[in-house]
Design a protein around this motif. Structure first.
Motif, short mmCIF file in Angstrom:
data_model
loop_
_atom_site.label_atom_id
_atom_site.label_comp_id
_atom_site.label_asym_id
_atom_site.label_seq_id
_atom_site.Cartn_x
_atom_site.Cartn_y
_atom_site.Cartn_z
N ALA A 154 9.69 -3.70 -47.67
CA ALA A 154 9.82 -2.32 -47.20
C ALA A 154 8.68 -1.90 -46.28
CB ALA A 154 9.92 -1.37 -48.39
N GLU A 155 7.47 -2.33 -46.58
CA GLU A 155 6.32 -1.91 -45.78
C GLU A 155 6.30 -2.54 -44.39
OE1 GLU A 155 2.40 -3.74 -46.94
OE2 GLU A 155 3.61 -4.49 -48.62
N TYR A 156 7.14 -3.53 -44.15
CA TYR A 156 7.13 -4.25 -42.87
C TYR A 156 8.19 -3.73 -41.90
CZ TYR A 156 4.23 -7.51 -45.47
OH TYR A 156 3.22 -8.07 -46.23
N VAL A 157 9.01 -2.76 -42.32
CA VAL A 157 10.09 -2.24 -41.47
C VAL A 157 10.13 -0.71 -41.53
CG1 VAL A 157 11.49 -4.32 -41.78
CG2 VAL A 157 11.81 -2.39 -43.34
N LYS A 158 10.93 -0.14 -40.64
CA LYS A 158 11.06 1.32 -40.60
C LYS A 158 11.89 1.84 -41.77
CE LYS A 158 12.37 5.10 -37.49
NZ LYS A 158 12.92 5.42 -36.14
N GLY A 159 12.99 1.16 -42.04
CA GLY A 159 13.87 1.61 -43.12
C GLY A 159 14.85 0.54 -43.56
N ILE A 160 15.31 0.66 -44.81
CA ILE A 160 16.26 -0.32 -45.36
C ILE A 160 17.41 0.43 -46.03
CG2 ILE A 160 16.62 -2.20 -47.01
CD1 ILE A 160 13.63 -2.82 -46.82
N HIS A 161 18.63 0.01 -45.72
CA HIS A 161 19.81 0.44 -46.47
C HIS A 161 20.19 -0.75 -47.34
CE1 HIS A 161 20.77 4.20 -44.26
NE2 HIS A 161 20.01 3.60 -43.34
N ALA A 162 20.04 -0.62 -48.65
CA ALA A 162 20.27 -1.72 -49.58
C ALA A 162 21.50 -1.41 -50.42
CB ALA A 162 19.04 -1.92 -50.46
N ILE A 163 22.49 -2.30 -50.37
CA ILE A 163 23.76 -2.01 -51.03
C ILE A 163 24.17 -3.14 -51.97
CG2 ILE A 163 24.51 -0.57 -49.11
CD1 ILE A 163 26.36 -2.84 -48.22
N ASP A 164 24.92 -2.77 -53.01
CA ASP A 164 25.42 -3.76 -53.97
C ASP A 164 26.67 -3.20 -54.64
OD1 ASP A 164 23.92 -6.40 -55.28
OD2 ASP A 164 25.43 -5.52 -56.59
N ILE A 165 27.55 -4.11 -55.10
CA ILE A 165 28.76 -3.66 -55.78
C ILE A 165 28.49 -3.27 -57.23
CG2 ILE A 165 30.34 -4.98 -54.32
CD1 ILE A 165 30.61 -6.97 -56.70
N SER A 166 27.30 -3.61 -57.74
CA SER A 166 26.96 -3.31 -59.13
C SER A 166 26.12 -2.04 -59.22
CB SER A 166 26.19 -4.49 -59.75
OG SER A 166 25.59 -4.09 -60.97
N SER A 167 26.65 -1.03 -59.88
CA SER A 167 25.90 0.22 -60.05
C SER A 167 24.68 0.01 -60.95
CB SER A 167 26.81 1.31 -60.65
OG SER A 167 27.34 0.88 -61.89
N ASN A 168 24.78 -0.91 -61.90
CA ASN A 168 23.63 -1.19 -62.77
C ASN A 168 22.49 -1.85 -62.01
OD1 ASN A 168 25.19 -0.19 -64.81
ND2 ASN A 168 25.45 -2.11 -65.91
N MET A 169 22.83 -2.77 -61.09
CA MET A 169 21.81 -3.39 -60.24
C MET A 169 21.10 -2.32 -59.41
SD MET A 169 21.76 -6.91 -60.31
CE MET A 169 22.83 -8.32 -60.61
#
Length: 206
Positions: free
Chosen positions: A58-73
């Motif tokens: 995260a500290e190396y980029v402007k922003g991240i959109h992180a997605i997953d099919i698992s709500s628990n994850m």
């Protein structure tokens, strides 16, 4: 909830413990990934799991959109980011085909330990290509179990009896061809781990 989503929801609580049995591979992935990132980059982490990699880069980029099919994850990933006061990651329980993600939105798409789990990898690769800006990068790590006959047969059996999701038994040549057919050119390809034939591949949108 489909079978795959249910499996990963059940796995979420012990996911980090399982993955960190191979901590060196994760360190290698993160170190290699960082060399291709710019502080101005907007990144999509597809299949982010519990945020093991997103939280580290995260500290190396402007922003991240992180997605997953698992709500628990996603819940675990969000908690870890909050504990570390990481503010530039947007975690979301959604899919790659979420209409909020527009064409040409991302400088980098990361896809770690996901491509071999897909039934429709060509459609997914086309979507990732669509979401990338011109010249954008696809950064991936994928086990090519097709190179290991005994492991391939064990995993096929485990998938049939429902112990884990079905796994595509890529050979490295098949994997490279599949990525190139998604309108990418290979920039870098390295074997991260011989025992699982896990390959780290950087590809650029054509």
């Amino acid at each position: 909830m489909n079978k795959s989503e249910s499996f990963w929801d059940k796995t979420a609580s012990k996911y980090d413990q399982l993955e960190m049995k191979d901590e060196q591979t994760y360190i290698n992935i993160m170190n290699r990934t960082k060399t291709h990132l710019k502080i101005s980059d907007i990144v999509l982490d597809y299949g982010c799991g519990t945020g093991l990699i997103s939280n580290e880069i995260a500290e190396y980029v402007k922003g991240i959109h992180a997605i997953d099919i698992s709500s628990n994850m996603i819940a675990i990933a969000e908690n870890k980011a909050k504990e570390r006061n990481i503010a530039n990651i947007n975690y979301a329980h959604t899919t790659l085909f979420d209409k909020r993600y527009e064409k040409g939105s991302f400088d980098v798409v990361m896809v770690f330990h996901v491509l071999h789990l897909l039934e429709d990898e060509q459609i997914v690769l086309q979507r990732m290509n669509e979401l990338l800006k011109p010249g954008g990068l696809l950064i991936s790590a994928t086990p090519c179990v097709g190179e290991k006959i005994v492991l391939k047969n064990l995993l096929l059996f485990a998938g049939r009896v429902g112990l884990m999701p079905n796994i595509r038994s890529f050979k490295i040549r098949n994997l490279v061809d599949t990525i190139e057919e998604g309108n990418f050119s290979i920039v870098e390809s390295n074997c991260l781990k011989k025992s699982s034939q896990e390959y780290f591949i950087i590809a650029r949108k054509i």
